[in-house]
Enzyme design. Structure first.
Site, PDB file in Angstrom:
ATOM      1  N   GLU A 114       0.833  -1.209   0.000  1.00  0.00           N
ATOM      2  CA  GLU A 114       0.000   0.000   0.000  1.00  0.00           C
ATOM      3  C   GLU A 114       0.867   1.258   0.000  1.00  0.00           C
ATOM      4  O   GLU A 114       0.577   2.233  -0.703  1.00  0.00           O
ATOM      5  CB  GLU A 114      -0.932  -0.020   1.210  1.00  0.00           C
ATOM      6  N   GLU A 134      -3.658 -10.245   4.145  1.00  0.00           N
ATOM      7  CA  GLU A 134      -4.660  -9.877   5.151  1.00  0.00           C
ATOM      8  C   GLU A 134      -5.742 -10.942   5.322  1.00  0.00           C
ATOM      9  O   GLU A 134      -6.227 -11.170   6.438  1.00  0.00           O
ATOM     10  CB  GLU A 134      -5.301  -8.531   4.775  1.00  0.00           C
TER      11      GLU A 134
END
Length: 260
Positions: A114, A134
């Site tokens: 990210e 995740e």
């Protein structure tokens, strides 16, 4: 105490390094605070910034120990909501006053991916790999990945990475447009410096429009995008712009970059 984020100014280029190599440069709130300070400083005194990681990895993402401490049933939520600190800092990188180049190696995973996607150009060496674990950790992306990563690689690729835990190597990362340049191991920062030096030679105004106007126009409808482009392309030219156009017309302009 070792600085969590290093900062160095080389001419017009600010080098910002994540500096928790023993934790694979995992990001916690202290790192975010230090990164905020560094990118704001870069925007004030540099024309281009570079993000890199000290040690063997760029960034392994969220510090899961910190995440675990917040996940307990007894954790008291804040009385008032405020903007996510990662969103705030990554937006300063993505839509701040200067362009950023990310030099990637080793793990570029989760929040590390990210962060990398907040940069405008990404260089990866042959050791770099990319993942979004995740789904396997029982959490969800929280550093702007739903917007930035998905816009680059698309829903199907991002969903595959999150649902299955698939890891992309550097060749797959280039194919999915995560990186634009691939270099031998250990040479990502050198290539990033080369690109940053070229970017720093552009006018500040043009760089700002590329990094701030272009992504916003991408969010507009066709007609609105063309209208905003028209407004910007017809704004008054600066003296520097006039000088650069004259240099080109009169044969004094430097040749464009042609190599990959």
């Amino acid at each position: 105490m070792t600085k969590l984020v290093t900062y160095e100014l080389e001419g017009k280029i600010a080098l910002i390094g994540l500096n928790r190599p023993e934790k694979r440069n995992a990001i916690n709130e202290d790192v975010i605070n230090a990164l905020r300070e560094a990118v704001i400083r870069a925007g004030e005194e540099a024309d281009t910034g570079i993000l890199f990681g000290h040690g063997s990895n760029f960034c392994s993402g969220l510090d899961l120990r910190e995440a675990l401490s917040r996940a307990g049933a007894g954790t008291q939520p804040a009385r008032k909501r405020k903007r996510h600190s990662w969103h705030e800092v990554f937006d300063i990188i993505a839509r701040g006053p200067i362009p950023f180049v990310a030099a990637l190696h080793g793990a570029v995973v989760g929040g590390g991916l990210e962060l990398a996607m907040a940069a405008h150009i990404r260089v990866g060496d042959e050791t770099a790999y990319f993942g979004l674990p995740e789904g396997q950790r029982g959490i969800f992306v929280g550093g702007g990945g739903t917007v930035r990563i998905q816009r680059v690689i698309g829903y199907s690729v991002m969903a595959d990475m999150m649902l299955t835990g698939r890891i992309l190597n550097i060749q797959e990362g280039e194919r999915e447009h995560i990186v634009r340049y691939v270099v031998p191991a250990g040479q990502a920062l050198e290539k990033a410096m080369e690109l940053a030096a070229i970017i720093a030679c552009n006018t500040y105004d043009t760089n700002w429009r590329i990094t701030n106007l272009l992504p916003r126009i991408n969010d507009f409808s066709h007609e609105d995008g063309l209208f905003v482009e028209y407004l910007n392309s017809n704004m008054a030219r600066t003296a520097e712009t006039e000088s650069r156009l004259r240099d080109f017309v009169e044969g004094r302009a430097a040749p464009l970059l042609t190599k990959k």
